[in-house]
Design an enzyme around this catalytic site. Structure first.
Site, short mmCIF file in Angstrom:
data_model
loop_
_atom_site.label_atom_id
_atom_site.label_comp_id
_atom_site.label_asym_id
_atom_site.label_seq_id
_atom_site.Cartn_x
_atom_site.Cartn_y
_atom_site.Cartn_z
N SER A 32 0.84 -1.18 0.00
CA SER A 32 0.00 0.00 0.00
C SER A 32 0.89 1.26 0.00
O SER A 32 1.68 1.44 -0.91
CB SER A 32 -0.96 -0.04 1.20
OG SER A 32 -1.99 0.90 1.05
N HIS A 73 -7.49 -5.54 -1.02
CA HIS A 73 -6.30 -4.87 -0.49
C HIS A 73 -5.60 -5.71 0.59
O HIS A 73 -4.49 -5.39 1.00
CB HIS A 73 -6.70 -3.51 0.08
CG HIS A 73 -5.57 -2.54 0.18
ND1 HIS A 73 -4.88 -2.06 -0.92
CD2 HIS A 73 -4.98 -1.95 1.27
CE1 HIS A 73 -3.95 -1.22 -0.52
NE2 HIS A 73 -3.98 -1.14 0.79
#
Length: 696
Positions: free
Chosen positions: A546, A666
């Site tokens: 991320s 994610h």
């Protein structure tokens, strides 16, 4: 290590470009932004096949060289991920609601336990792993009613985090008819009689414009009135909380990543009052009794302080400090009867402090002292408090065992303990050192390795960091770390600027126009590990996901000789177009907005996708992403892989690999089996590139 027998799939390079503030920004792989296009899907399939061939081929070659092959890594990781682990809890009287993953389970479940009897048989409430055939349905959040009879919770599919709210009656085991979609990361606050609740939700199909609504049980959700939707910025993030007597409603609004506004509604007369607004400070709020607000804020206190304010007049001029700023960073405070429980973080290690609340004539006492509970080198993942019974449960995580739950009585003893089997988790040594960054700033660094390993230039090492969004890199349970260290490697985690390790000033020193400080801190960590002979360039890998994926993307483009291998997971890499996709406009406050000339300059100076150079000798790179990611669009990894493969074409280089997973997002809600498979790929890739030999 040559990039042999790994032909790169053909990737058309096009002439797309944009003009930003007089600068032409080339974007030759813009066509890869469309993940639904058949050409993109064919390209991804070819990339996945290439990566699978490369990693699966390691089954024999690594064994010949004395290392663990992918099957061995996978077996170890499955065993480690099969250990029971707790995520967080909430308590209502004797009802203890716990999100936990039992031994061998694919997903975290919601379980009901007794808060007074640790030996009582638990009751399964929500088992999302049984909902879908591939175990990709995940529990996102939950909120019990005040009496603990009803619980609202959110489920999502395929890693999307796009929750649908459901309500379970735990006494009957039946679900109510009420179902509310578009409740991503919702907060829910029940009325005292549980006849309805306030909640955070989104307009259908909108990833912004989050608002607060009210739902009465048994009514049509389409008729739910909007209670708060007053932000000028569509990316603002409101949450909601109700006082125990139901009179006062608090709406807390995250405005960017350095400001929390807050407003209180008096439900008796409909009047709104401001607690804090238009001030760059991070704040957290909790109700204290029926008529006071407990506030943790960096307003006029960069490391945080705790204050009380009357809910009838909560404006910041009326705040009374009850816990002053200290050496550590003060986390969110919670009411604990007539006392306050807070988590204090010092050098990225957490402790629990219990403070008396002493106020006389509107002034907080300055000579009070807390009861301090030192838990060791751990992080406190959550504190669940029931003010009515004066009990609390603390979720504690460390590097050497899965997160577990303690009943708080000055932590006199554990409520529930899930020790890892000695055969699965090697005895680890954890040390914390300090190294100088490029400008001399001291940075904290955790070093984790097997107790019998003495780090040296031949020690294979993974360096990890994050450096953003006021997130501290604290001790955590990671099967990947445990498996890597058991094999004889070392894992290093740097507390970079941009996080919250040293307070709000530390965060500001690594955001927006100061972002290069984060990258310099990370480069300096790698340099220090090599300079002190704890590893060498050939034995060093870097990893980040991320915002951490951006970090390692910058590292490999700014300092290509920094290390031998890179894992770049669910990353942001095109920092010029990033706000145009998914929820990324939420992050312009942290990074800057490319539509603003000065801020474009910050982003343009380091955007990894735009700093790949043809002919450069890059380390081996494994880019991983997922098609269901609703936070960071997988286009970033796709475009970066294409650009790096083009730049390396025709050269004797280490491989540039891309793996895009289906039915995943994610990372939140990913089944344990998928986590084990991904981690096995990563450790196989690192060992392949570092040529790790088994040191034990």
């Amino acid at each position: 290590m040559a990039n042999t027998s790994l032909p790169v799939p053909p990737t058309p390079r096009q002439a797309d470009s944009d003009l930003y503030h007089g600068i032409a920004v080339a974007d030759p792989y813009r066509w890869l932004e469309d993940g639904d296009a058949p050409l993109t899907q064919q390209w991804v399939a070819s990339q996945n096949e290439r990566t699978r061939q490369a990693l699966d081929a390691r089954r024999d070659s690594l064994h010949i060289h004395g290392g663990a092959d992918r099957d061995v890594w996978h077996e170890r990781l499955v065993a480690l991920m099969s250990l029971p682990v707790v995520m967080h809890a909430k308590v209502r009287g004797d009802r203890l609601f716990v999100v936990e993953r039992s031994a061998g389970a694919e997903q975290f479940s919601l379980v009901l336990r007794s808060a007074s009897d640790a030996t009582a048989e638990p009751q399964m409430l929500v088992d999302p792993g049984s909902v879908s055939a591939d175990s990709t349905t995940a529990l996102d959040w939950f909120y019990p009613s005040p009496d603990g009879r009803l619980v609202a919770y959110g489920l999502s599919e395929g890693g999307t985090e796009n929750s649908t709210l459901a309500i379970l009656d735990i006494e009957t085991g039946d679900h109510l008819a009420d179902s509310i979609p578009d409740t991503r990361a919702a907060t829910v606050s029940w009325l005292p009689d549980a006849s309805g609740f306030y909640y955070a939700g989104y307009p259908h199909g909108d990833q912004y414009n989050r608002r607060i609504l009210f739902h009465t049980l048994g009514t049509d959700v389409d008729d739910d009135p909007i209670v708060w939707a007053d932000s000028d910025a569509p990316q603002s993030w409101p949450d909601v909380q109700l006082s125990a007597d139901g009179r006062y409603l608090l709406v807390e609004v995250l405005v960017g990543w350095g400001q929390n506004d807050a407003f209180v509604l008096d439900r008796t007369d409909g009047s709104w009052m401001t607690v804090i607004a238009d001030v760059e400070a991070t704040s957290g709020f909790d109700m204290f009794g029926d008529d006071q607000l407990l506030i943790t804020s960096t307003f006029e206190a960069p490391k945080g302080r705790v204050s009380l304010a009357p809910l009838s007049a909560p404006w910041r001029d009326n705040w009374t400090t009850v816990v002053p700023e200290c050496n550590g960073v003060i986390g969110r405070a919670q009411a604990f009867g007539d006392e306050v429980l807070i988590v204090v973080t010092e050098r990225a290690v957490d402790r629990i402090e219990r403070w008396p609340v002493v106020v006389a004539d509107g002034v907080g006492a300055t000579d009070t002292q807390p009861v301090v509970t030192d838990l060791g080198v751990v992080s406190v993942a959550g504190v669940a408090v029931d003010g009515a019974t004066h009990t609390a449960f603390v979720t504690v995580a460390g590097f050497d065992s899965p997160a577990t739950l303690f009943k708080y009585d000055a932590i006199a003893g554990p409520f529930r303990w899930t020790p890892a089997e000695a055969a699965l988790v090697a005895s680890l040594q954890v040390t914390q050192v300090t190294y100088p960054s490029l400008d001399g700033t001291p940075i904290g660094l955790f070093l984790i390795h097997r107790a019998d390993v003495e780090p040296n230039p031949d020690t294979p090492t993974i360096l990890n960091g994050y450096g953003g969004f006021a997130i501290s890199e604290t001790p955590l349970w990671s099967p990947t770390i445990a498996a890597w260290c058991a094999q004889g490697g070392m894992y290093a985690i740097a507390g970079l600027r941009g996080g919250l390790e040293e307070g709000e000033a530390w965060h500001h020193a690594g955001r927006r126009g100061n972002k290069q400080n984060v990258f310099d801190d990370f480069h300096a960590a790698a340099d220090w590990l090599v300079a002190t002979d704890r590893t060498s360039r050939a034995k060093l890998a870097i990893a980040g996901g991320s915002n951490g994926g951006l970090l390692v993307g910058v590292a490999l483009t700014q300092r290509p000789g920094l290390c031998a291998a890179v894992w770049c997971a669910v990353p942001l890499l095109d920092m010029i177009r990033f706000p145009q996709f998914l929820i990324a406009r939420l992050w312009t406050d942290e990074y800057g907005d490319p539509d603003v000339e000065e801020e474009f300059g910050w982003l343009w100076s380091y955007s990894p996708y735009h700093h790949v150079r043809s002919g450069e000798s890059y380390p081996a790179v494994l880019l991983t992403t997922a098609e269901g990611d609703t936070r960071v669009d997988p286009l970033h990894a796709r475009k970066m892989a294409a650009e790096m493969q083009w730049a390396s074409a025709g050269q004797d280089q280490r491989p540039i690999l891309l793996l895009q997973e289906g039915r995943a997002g994610h990372g939140v809600g990913k089944p344990a089996s998928k986590r084990a498979s991904e981690a096995a790929d990563v450790l196989t890739f690192f060992q392949w590139q570092l040529q790790t030999a088994d040191q034990g």
